[in-house]
Design an enzyme around this catalytic site. Structure first.
Site, mmCIF file in Angstrom:
data_model
loop_
_atom_site.group_PDB
_atom_site.id
_atom_site.type_symbol
_atom_site.label_atom_id
_atom_site.label_comp_id
_atom_site.label_asym_id
_atom_site.label_seq_id
_atom_site.Cartn_x
_atom_site.Cartn_y
_atom_site.Cartn_z
ATOM 1 N N ASP A 97 44.480 41.347 42.746
ATOM 2 C CA ASP A 97 44.483 42.519 41.879
ATOM 3 C C ASP A 97 43.181 43.319 41.919
ATOM 4 O O ASP A 97 42.966 44.205 41.084
ATOM 5 C CB ASP A 97 44.799 42.121 40.426
ATOM 6 C CG ASP A 97 43.898 41.002 39.927
ATOM 7 O OD1 ASP A 97 42.734 40.930 40.341
ATOM 8 O OD2 ASP A 97 44.376 40.172 39.128
ATOM 9 N N ARG A 131 40.390 47.869 40.018
ATOM 10 C CA ARG A 131 41.190 46.814 39.356
ATOM 11 C C ARG A 131 42.568 47.390 39.034
ATOM 12 O O ARG A 131 42.677 48.434 38.407
ATOM 13 C CB ARG A 131 40.493 46.356 38.071
ATOM 14 C CG ARG A 131 41.289 45.344 37.228
ATOM 15 C CD ARG A 131 41.452 44.041 37.980
ATOM 16 N NE ARG A 131 41.913 42.952 37.134
ATOM 17 C CZ ARG A 131 43.178 42.729 36.805
ATOM 18 N NH1 ARG A 131 44.124 43.535 37.232
ATOM 19 N NH2 ARG A 131 43.497 41.691 36.059
ATOM 20 N N ASP A 186 48.200 40.913 36.587
ATOM 21 C CA ASP A 186 47.206 39.854 36.791
ATOM 22 C C ASP A 186 47.756 38.861 37.797
ATOM 23 O O ASP A 186 48.872 38.348 37.647
ATOM 24 C CB ASP A 186 46.918 39.147 35.455
ATOM 25 C CG ASP A 186 45.891 38.031 35.604
ATOM 26 O OD1 ASP A 186 44.947 38.211 36.396
ATOM 27 O OD2 ASP A 186 46.031 36.995 34.926
ATOM 28 N N THR A 187 46.979 38.606 38.857
ATOM 29 C CA THR A 187 47.383 37.641 39.886
ATOM 30 C C THR A 187 46.542 36.374 39.744
ATOM 31 O O THR A 187 45.455 36.398 39.171
ATOM 32 C CB THR A 187 47.187 38.231 41.291
ATOM 33 O OG1 THR A 187 45.798 38.544 41.484
ATOM 34 C CG2 THR A 187 48.011 39.494 41.466
ATOM 35 N N GLU A 244 43.881 33.411 40.346
ATOM 36 C CA GLU A 244 42.497 33.528 40.814
ATOM 37 C C GLU A 244 42.308 32.813 42.153
ATOM 38 O O GLU A 244 42.773 31.689 42.349
ATOM 39 C CB GLU A 244 41.532 32.946 39.783
ATOM 40 C CG GLU A 244 41.550 33.643 38.435
ATOM 41 C CD GLU A 244 40.991 35.048 38.504
ATOM 42 O OE1 GLU A 244 40.335 35.388 39.509
ATOM 43 O OE2 GLU A 244 41.210 35.820 37.553
ATOM 44 N N ARG A 253 34.503 48.860 36.659
ATOM 45 C CA ARG A 253 35.510 48.994 37.709
ATOM 46 C C ARG A 253 36.484 50.129 37.387
ATOM 47 O O ARG A 253 36.823 50.336 36.218
ATOM 48 C CB ARG A 253 36.286 47.681 37.869
ATOM 49 C CG ARG A 253 35.426 46.497 38.266
ATOM 50 C CD ARG A 253 36.239 45.220 38.359
ATOM 51 N NE ARG A 253 36.836 44.839 37.090
ATOM 52 C CZ ARG A 253 37.509 43.713 36.879
ATOM 53 N NH1 ARG A 253 37.661 42.848 37.879
ATOM 54 N NH2 ARG A 253 38.019 43.429 35.695
#
Length: 360
Positions: free
Chosen positions: A146, A160, A165-166, A168, A210
C-alpha cells in the site's frame, strides 16, 4: 489681446453648443417619444382653447390629442422592453460550489463487476471534476502493498493508498505477514504498467507527510484491485477522506465471502489489523491434519506445501459485485428486497439487521 480673447470665447461657445446638442440627443434617444407626445398634447390643447373661444368644436385638437396618446403608449412599451432586455443581458452568477457539486456521481466499477444499474450516456460533470483532481505520476520504486515512491510534479514523494491496508512486509519489528509479499508484488506489477495518475481526496497528507490518494493505472483503480484480489482490507477510514468507502466495503464483502487471499485464513484479517499468530496456528493445524492423513495411508511424508494464493473468482451469479447506493436504487432495479448473501446486499442497507435489506 482682444483677438485672442474673442477667439477663446468663440471656441468655448462652440464646445458648449456641441455639449448641449449631445445632451438633447441623449434625452431624445430615451425620451423622444415622450417629448413628441407632450408636444402634440400641448398643440392639441392650444387648438382646443382657440375652438372653445370661437364656440366651435376643433377637429384638429381631437386629432392632435389622439396622436399624443399613441406616442405616449409607444413610450411606455419602449420603457418596458428596455427593462426586459436589461434583465436578459445581465449574466447569471452561479456559485462555484453549485457548479462543482452534481447529482451525477462517478462511481468506480471493479474489473470483475457486472453492471446492473441503468447506464447514463450524458456527460458526467463529476467525472470531469475527478479528472481535474488527478495528477500524473511516475514510479520510482515500490515499498510494500500500500506504499510506494513516485515522482509527482517533479518532486519525489512517498504515496500511501487511501482506505486500504495490506499485510506488512517491511515494517521494522514486525515479521513478514502472510500475503504481504504477494500484495507487494501485485502492487509493483501494476505500477510498472505505467500511465499512472494520483487522485487526491480532501486531506492531501498524513502525519508522516505522505501523499494520500487513489492510484489509477489506466482506467483501473489500484486500491480496488487490491481489495478484489484479497490482498487488502478496508481500513483507516477517517473523515474527510471517505470518497469511495461504500464501494470499497461492498467489494470487501464479496471477496470475504469468496474466501480469497487474506480472507482464506480464518480470523487473520480483523478490524484492528492482521494477526499472523492466528494464521500460523491455522496453518499448523492444517499441516498436522495433512500429516496425520498421510501417515495413516502409508504414503511417504511430503514436503511442506508453499502457501498458495487463491485466485480471485470469475464473476458468477453468486460472486458478482453489485453495488446499490441506497434502497431507492435497488428498488428501481427490481432487486429489492435484498437478502444476506445475495449480490447487492450491504449491512448499511439492512437497518434492523435481520438479514433482509430494503424490505419496505
Amino acid at each position: 489681446m482682444r483677438r485672442g480673447s474673442n477667439k477663446n470665447i468663440g471656441t468655448a461657445k462652440i464646445l458648449g453648443f456641441v455639449f448641449i446638442i449631445m445632451i438633447v440627443l441623449a434625452i431624445i434617444q430615451y425620451f423622444g417619444l415622450l417629448i413628441i407626445a407632450g408636444g402634440l398634447g400641448y398643440w392639441g390643447y392650444k387648438r382646443y382653447q382657440i375652438g372653445k373661444a370661437a364656440n366651435q368644436k376643433s377637429k384638429s385638437a381631437t386629432v392632435l390629442f389622439s396622436l399624443a396618446s399613441i406616442f405616449f403608449v409607444f413610450f411606455l412599451i419602449n420603457i418596458t422592453v428596455h427593462k426586459d432586455e436589461t434583465k436578459v443581458a445581465a449574466p447569471a452568477i452561479v456559485p462555484v460550489e453549485q457548479t462543482v457539486k452534481t447529482e451525477l456521481k462517478a462511481e468506480p466499477v471493479s474489473a470483475n463487476a457486472v453492471q446492473t444499474s441503468p447506464v447514463v450516456t450524458t456527460a458526467d460533470p463529476a467525472k470531469e471534476t475527478n479528472q481535474k483532481n488527478r495528477l500524473p505520476i511516475t514510479l520510482i520504486e515500490g515499498t510494500d502493498g500500500d506504499t510506494f515512491k513516485a515522482l509527482v510534479e517533479g518532486k519525489e514523494e512517498k504515496i500511501r493508498l487511501l482506505l486500504v491496508d495490506t499485510p506488512e512486509s517491511v515494517k521494522q519489528g514486525t515479521p513478514v505477514q502472510p500475503f504481504a509479499k504477494e500484495a507487494s508484488d501485485f502492487t509493483l506489477k501494476q505500477l510498472k504498467k505505467g500511465n499512472l495518475e494520483l487522485e487526491l481526496d480532501i486531506s492531501e497528507r498524513d502525519k508522516y507527510g505522505r501523499l494520500l490518494g487513489y492510484v489509477w493505472v489506466g482506467d483501473k483503480m489500484l486500491n480496488e484491485q487490491l481489495l478484489e484480489q484479497g490482498y487488502a482490507r478496508v481500513a483507516y477510514v477517517y473523515q474527510p477522506n471517505v470518497k469511495y468507502v461504500d464501494q470499497f466495503e461492498a467489494i470487501q464483502t464479496t471477496t470475504k465471502k469468496a474466501g480469497v487471499g487474506i480472507w482464506s485464513l480464518e480470523n487473520y484479517a480483523q478490524e484492528d489489523g492482521f494477526h499472523e499468530q492466528v494464521a500460523k496456528k491455522t496453518t499448523a493445524t492444517a499441516n498436522s491434519e495433512n500429516k496425520h492423513n498421510s501417515s495413516s495411508s502409508h504414503d511417504k511424508p511430503s514436503a511442506p506445501k508453499k502457501e498458495v494464493v487463491k485466485p480471485a473468482p470469475e464473476p458468477t451469479e453468486s460472486t458478482e459485485y453489485v453495488f446499490y447506493k441506497n434502497c431507492s436504487e435497488a428498488k428501481a432495479d427490481g432487486a429489492a428486497p435484498l437478502y444476506e448473501g445475495e449480490p447487492g446486499y450491504r449491512p448499511k442497507l439492512d437497518r434492523d439487521h435481520d438479514g433482509v435489506a430494503c424490505e419496505r
